[in-house]
Scaffold this motif. Structure first.
Motif, PDB file in Angstrom:
ATOM      1  N   LEU A   1      -7.216   0.743  -9.031  1.00  0.00           N
ATOM      2  CA  LEU A   1      -6.690   0.723  -7.664  1.00  0.00           C
ATOM      3  C   LEU A   1      -5.300   0.091  -7.583  1.00  0.00           C
ATOM      4  O   LEU A   1      -4.466   0.514  -6.773  1.00  0.00           O
TER       5      LEU A   1
ATOM      6  N   ARG B   1      -1.948   1.902  -6.987  1.00  0.00           N
ATOM      7  CA  ARG B   1      -1.794   2.507  -5.667  1.00  0.00           C
ATOM      8  C   ARG B   1      -1.371   1.484  -4.617  1.00  0.00           C
ATOM      9  O   ARG B   1      -0.973   1.834  -3.520  1.00  0.00           O
TER      10      ARG B   1
ATOM     11  N   ASN C   1     -14.179   5.048  -2.735  1.00  0.00           N
ATOM     12  CA  ASN C   1     -13.951   5.381  -4.138  1.00  0.00           C
ATOM     13  C   ASN C   1     -13.990   4.115  -4.995  1.00  0.00           C
ATOM     14  O   ASN C   1     -14.574   4.110  -6.079  1.00  0.00           O
ATOM     15  N   PHE C   2     -13.368   3.044  -4.525  1.00  0.00           N
ATOM     16  CA  PHE C   2     -13.379   1.773  -5.241  1.00  0.00           C
ATOM     17  C   PHE C   2     -14.818   1.329  -5.485  1.00  0.00           C
ATOM     18  O   PHE C   2     -15.181   0.942  -6.597  1.00  0.00           O
TER      19      PHE C   2
ATOM     20  N   ALA D   1      -1.454   8.383  -1.570  1.00  0.00           N
ATOM     21  CA  ALA D   1      -2.864   8.723  -1.365  1.00  0.00           C
ATOM     22  C   ALA D   1      -3.612   8.611  -2.683  1.00  0.00           C
ATOM     23  O   ALA D   1      -3.063   8.867  -3.740  1.00  0.00           O
ATOM     24  N   MET D   2      -4.860   8.210  -2.605  1.00  0.00           N
ATOM     25  CA  MET D   2      -5.659   8.110  -3.818  1.00  0.00           C
ATOM     26  C   MET D   2      -5.843   9.505  -4.403  1.00  0.00           C
ATOM     27  O   MET D   2      -6.182  10.436  -3.704  1.00  0.00           O
TER      28      MET D   2
ATOM     29  N   LEU E   1       0.834  -1.189   0.000  1.00  0.00           N
ATOM     30  CA  LEU E   1       0.000   0.000   0.000  1.00  0.00           C
ATOM     31  C   LEU E   1       0.871   1.243   0.000  1.00  0.00           C
ATOM     32  O   LEU E   1       1.772   1.369   0.798  1.00  0.00           O
TER      33      LEU E   1
ATOM     34  N   TRP F   1     -10.219   5.193  -0.005  1.00  0.00           N
ATOM     35  CA  TRP F   1      -9.935   4.304  -1.132  1.00  0.00           C
ATOM     36  C   TRP F   1     -11.076   3.311  -1.311  1.00  0.00           C
ATOM     37  O   TRP F   1     -11.505   3.040  -2.435  1.00  0.00           O
TER      38      TRP F   1
ATOM     39  N   ARG G   1      -7.468   7.326   5.132  1.00  0.00           N
ATOM     40  CA  ARG G   1      -7.035   7.194   3.732  1.00  0.00           C
ATOM     41  C   ARG G   1      -7.575   5.900   3.125  1.00  0.00           C
ATOM     42  O   ARG G   1      -8.125   5.896   2.026  1.00  0.00           O
ATOM     43  N   PHE G   2      -7.412   4.791   3.836  1.00  0.00           N
ATOM     44  CA  PHE G   2      -7.870   3.501   3.320  1.00  0.00           C
ATOM     45  C   PHE G   2      -9.388   3.489   3.156  1.00  0.00           C
ATOM     46  O   PHE G   2      -9.910   2.942   2.172  1.00  0.00           O
TER      47      PHE G   2
END
Length: 158
Positions: free
Chosen positions: A86, A89, A69-70, A12-13, A9, A66, A62-63
């Motif tokens: 993804l 990232r 957004n995913f 940042a996205m 990982l 993600w 942050r996760f």
């Protein structure tokens, strides 16, 4: 320091949420935090858990972003596209061999070395099949990602 998942990982996205989502970032982070802290063995209501929660808060936020957004990309463009977006990232590089030998439709069973990890996302992206389903842990925050959950086979925590 970012939360690590098999050491891959990173960063940042870049994009923000593009679609409205029923689970807020705060709720997703809270659910994810409960799962992670439990997996780390931090006893509920303990000073160690409070300290660990504070240290992990930026990475969990942050996760969670993600994840939301995913799920939005899965809903709009499909699971393989979301996985493809993804993966950069999460991993420095991924090598796929013989993907062209896999049929584009019909029954197919493909297994991953690390079910529920980056391997499953890599397979989904490489195969490009919209009917792909990935084995994932029964983490409660995943159940709140409706578009993604339709592509998951939840394993028990046992």
């Amino acid at each position: 320091m970012p939360l690590t998942c098999n050491g891959y990982l990173r960063g940042a996205m870049e994009s923000q949420l593009t679609l409205p989502h029923p689970l807020s970032l705060v709720e997703c982070r809270r659910l994810l935090g409960r799962e992670v802290l439990g997996a780390l063995g931090a006893p509920p209501h303990s000073p160690a858990r409070t300290l660990l929660a504070a240290a992990l808060a930026p990475s969990l936020r942050r996760f969670a972003g993600w994840a939301l957004n995913f799920d939005a990309v899965v809903a709009s463009d499909g699971f393989p596209v979301a996985a493809l977006r993804l993966l950069p990232r999460l991993a420095e590089s991924i090598t796929v061999l013989a993907a062209s030998d896999v049929p584009a439709s019909g029954p197919l069973l493909v297994t991953a070395n690390h079910p529920g990890g980056i391997d499953g996302l890599a397979l989904a992206a490489a195969l490009g099949r919209k009917d792909a389903r990935i084995v994932a842990s029964g983490m409660s925050f995943l159940l709140h990602l409706p578009a993604t959950a339709r592509h998951l086979i939840f394993s028990s925590q046992d």
